[in-house]
Write a protein that holds these residues in place. Structure first.
Motif, PDB file in Angstrom:
ATOM      1  N   GLN A   6      58.564  -1.660  88.114  1.00  9.56           N
ATOM      2  CA  GLN A   6      57.625  -1.868  89.224  1.00  9.56           C
ATOM      3  C   GLN A   6      57.423  -3.347  89.538  1.00  9.56           C
ATOM      4  OE1 GLN A   6      56.725  -0.800  86.207  1.00  9.56           O
ATOM      5  NE2 GLN A   6      56.186   1.383  86.292  1.00  9.56           N
ATOM      6  N   ALA A   7      57.888  -4.237  88.673  1.00  7.46           N
ATOM      7  CA  ALA A   7      57.609  -5.672  88.811  1.00  7.46           C
ATOM      8  C   ALA A   7      58.898  -6.478  88.786  1.00  7.46           C
ATOM      9  CB  ALA A   7      56.681  -6.134  87.698  1.00  7.46           C
ATOM     10  N   ARG A   8      58.751  -7.708  89.210  1.00  6.56           N
ATOM     11  CA  ARG A   8      59.846  -8.686  89.059  1.00  6.56           C
ATOM     12  C   ARG A   8      59.610  -9.421  87.750  1.00  6.56           C
ATOM     13  NH1 ARG A   8      60.073 -14.354  91.763  1.00  6.56           N
ATOM     14  NH2 ARG A   8      62.223 -15.017  91.412  1.00  6.56           N
ATOM     15  N   VAL A   9      60.563  -9.413  86.845  1.00 12.49           N
ATOM     16  CA  VAL A   9      60.400 -10.011  85.519  1.00 12.49           C
ATOM     17  C   VAL A   9      61.195 -11.308  85.443  1.00 12.49           C
ATOM     18  CG1 VAL A   9      60.728  -9.721  83.036  1.00 12.49           C
ATOM     19  CG2 VAL A   9      60.036  -7.755  84.446  1.00 12.49           C
TER      20      VAL A   9
ATOM     21  N   PRO B 152      52.115  -0.996  85.660  1.00 17.16           N
ATOM     22  CA  PRO B 152      52.219   0.076  86.669  1.00 17.16           C
ATOM     23  C   PRO B 152      50.938   0.264  87.478  1.00 17.16           C
ATOM     24  CG  PRO B 152      53.128   0.799  84.569  1.00 17.16           C
ATOM     25  CD  PRO B 152      52.425  -0.506  84.300  1.00 17.16           C
ATOM     26  N   ARG B 153      49.786   0.069  86.827  1.00 21.07           N
ATOM     27  CA  ARG B 153      48.512   0.201  87.557  1.00 21.07           C
ATOM     28  C   ARG B 153      48.368  -0.908  88.590  1.00 21.07           C
ATOM     29  NH1 ARG B 153      45.096  -0.072  90.380  1.00 21.07           N
ATOM     30  NH2 ARG B 153      42.879   0.513  90.236  1.00 21.07           N
TER      31      ARG B 153
ATOM     32  N   LEU C 175      39.441  -7.512  89.109  1.00 22.37           N
ATOM     33  CA  LEU C 175      40.153  -6.557  89.963  1.00 22.37           C
ATOM     34  C   LEU C 175      39.593  -5.152  89.815  1.00 22.37           C
ATOM     35  CD1 LEU C 175      43.879  -7.654  89.431  1.00 22.37           C
ATOM     36  CD2 LEU C 175      42.321  -8.290  91.274  1.00 22.37           C
ATOM     37  N   GLN C 176      38.566  -5.006  88.977  1.00 19.36           N
ATOM     38  CA  GLN C 176      37.972  -3.700  88.690  1.00 19.36           C
ATOM     39  C   GLN C 176      39.037  -2.733  88.186  1.00 19.36           C
ATOM     40  OE1 GLN C 176      35.678  -2.387  92.092  1.00 19.36           O
ATOM     41  NE2 GLN C 176      34.408  -4.233  92.125  1.00 19.36           N
ATOM     42  N   VAL C 177      39.861  -3.239  87.278  1.00 16.43           N
ATOM     43  CA  VAL C 177      40.946  -2.449  86.697  1.00 16.43           C
ATOM     44  C   VAL C 177      40.663  -2.254  85.213  1.00 16.43           C
ATOM     45  CG1 VAL C 177      43.387  -2.466  86.048  1.00 16.43           C
ATOM     46  CG2 VAL C 177      42.703  -3.136  88.359  1.00 16.43           C
ATOM     47  N   LEU C 178      40.743  -1.011  84.738  1.00 15.33           N
ATOM     48  CA  LEU C 178      40.581  -0.670  83.322  1.00 15.33           C
ATOM     49  C   LEU C 178      41.511   0.503  83.027  1.00 15.33           C
ATOM     50  CD1 LEU C 178      39.143  -0.942  80.569  1.00 15.33           C
ATOM     51  CD2 LEU C 178      37.416   0.668  81.430  1.00 15.33           C
TER      52      LEU C 178
END
Length: 409
Positions: free
Chosen positions: A340-343, A307-308, A403-406
């Motif tokens: 939120q995504a294509r699986v 989701p993020r 991506l600077q994602v945490l």
């Protein structure tokens, strides 16, 4: 390698806005002149200047005629006033009159010449003024004030738009500088130092070759002296210089490569180079324990991460076929877990590695998130172009550093 292109665009926009503002100012000055111009007064003044000019021309013509007659009279009087060859003429009354006439005519000539100069100067001024008045009238008649006012409105709107764009670009430039500026300067310093070291290494190798070919001790001493002069006091041995520079080079190469990767990751984010992500789902279903053991954690990390990521990117989540039995879920249930995504779940006989890379093969803005190095697929574009990002699973969070994602999980 990497540059703040926002700063370059900002400078270009600033020049364009300054030119636009200058054009508006010039056009407004033309409108102000047009509004203040009195056509009737200008016509009256032009007519008077033309009449005065005609009077000056007539007076000048009269003076020119007077000058011509006076010059002829002076020539004749000078001929009579000359002594000549006859003694009788020397003391004649005719010669005396002619001599007085020469003086009189010369005075008159000087007066006429002065008068001619004054009239010519006045006529020049009059003609210049006439031309200016005519040009003003022509300029007034040719100027379309309605069109000029409409143009100013359009140009002002364009200037306002440019100022808005400039502000956006300025903010982007400041963000780039804040995020990448210091890293870029460190990388540039390391890059420049490497270039200097490469030059030193080449020169040191040349001195080593020269020493190997030296025939006498004196020649070798001269080479050592030149080496010390080139590299500084106490550095007369090219072998030691070479080892020292190569050691510095190895360290700097490592530092420069780290800075380059870091800068590349920052710029990718700043320039929005990443639009879509293909996530290797199975990678993030395992947590590395101490001792290298892997523990299956299911979808916990993915439920937090996907989701993020979907807030900023288009996300495709790819699983190996074994995920069905490991989780006891159907393909539709997996899709429902990540709306939120294509699986994509691979068929039983197909592994996920190649499909993960293939999904990003033809789109330079699509990147892969996987902890695999894909050494068996060096020919795939996503591997060649280093578009594989890595995720880190911590005990209570999942991270994608590039991506600077945490996010907690």
């Amino acid at each position: 390698m990497y540059k703040n292109h926002h700063a370059q665009r900002l400078a270009s926009l600033k020049r364009e806005a300054e030119q636009k503002a200058s054009n508006i100012q010039h056009l407004q000055a033309e409108i102000d002149w047009f509004d203040s111009f009195d056509q009737e007064t200008n016509h009256s003044r032009l007519a008077k200047v033309q009449r005065d000019g005609q009077v000056l021309r007539e007076q000048l013509a009269q003076v020119e005629a007077g000058l011509s007659a006076a010059r002829s009279e002076l020539t004749q009087a000078r001929g009579t006033a000359e002594a000549g060859w006859s003694p009788l003429h020397w003391f004649s009354s005719e010669r005396s009159v002619a001599k007085r006439q020469v003086d009189t005519v010369e005075v008159r000539l000087r007066q006429l010449e002065q008068r001619r100069k004054g009239l010519a100067s006045g006529l020049d001024d009059s003609e210049r003024l006439e031309l200016r008045l005519l040009a003003d009238l022509q300029r007034y008649r040719a100027f379309d004030s309605l069109q000029a006012r409409s143009t100013i409105v359009l140009m002002s709107e364009e200037l306002h738009r440019l100022q808005g764009v400039s502000e956006e670009v300025r903010q982007a430039s400041e963000r780039w500088e804040a995020a990448a500026g210091e890293v870029f300067r460190y990388w540039k310093t390391a890059h420049d130092q490497l270039q200097a070291l490469e030059t030193d290494i080449v020169d040191a190798e040349c001195y080593i070759d020269a020493l190997a070919n030296a025939a006498t001790g004196r020649e070798r001493a001269i080479i050592h002296a030149r080496c010390e002069e080139r590299f500084g006091n106490g550095q007369g041995s090219p072998d030691r210089v070479l080892r020292d520079r190569q050691g510095q080079q190895r360290k700097l190469l490592r530092d420069e490569e780290k800075l380059k990767r870091r800068l590349r990751d920052i710029v990718r984010l700043l320039d929005n180079e990443i639009r879509n992500l293909v996530v290797d789902g199975n990678n993030l279903c395992y947590f590395n324990e101490e001792g290298g053991k892997q523990r299956f954690i299911g979808l916990d990390a993915l439920r937090a991460l996907i989701p993020r990521l979907a807030l900023n990117y288009g996300v495709t989540l790819v699983f190996d076929p074994g995920i069905r039995s490991q989780l006891g879920l159907t393909d539709s249930a997996l899709q429902s877990a990540f709306p939120q995504a294509r699986v994509l779940v691979m068929p039983r006989t197909v592994g996920a590695d190649h499909p993960v890379l293939a999904a990003a093969e033809f789109d330079a803005e699509t990147y892969v998130i996987s902890n695999d190095h894909f050494g068996e697929f060096p020919d795939m574009a996503v591997v060649r172009e280093q578009r594989v990002l890595h995720a880190l699973l911590h005990r209570d969070s999942v991270q994608v550093p590039q991506l600077q994602v945490l996010v907690p999980c």
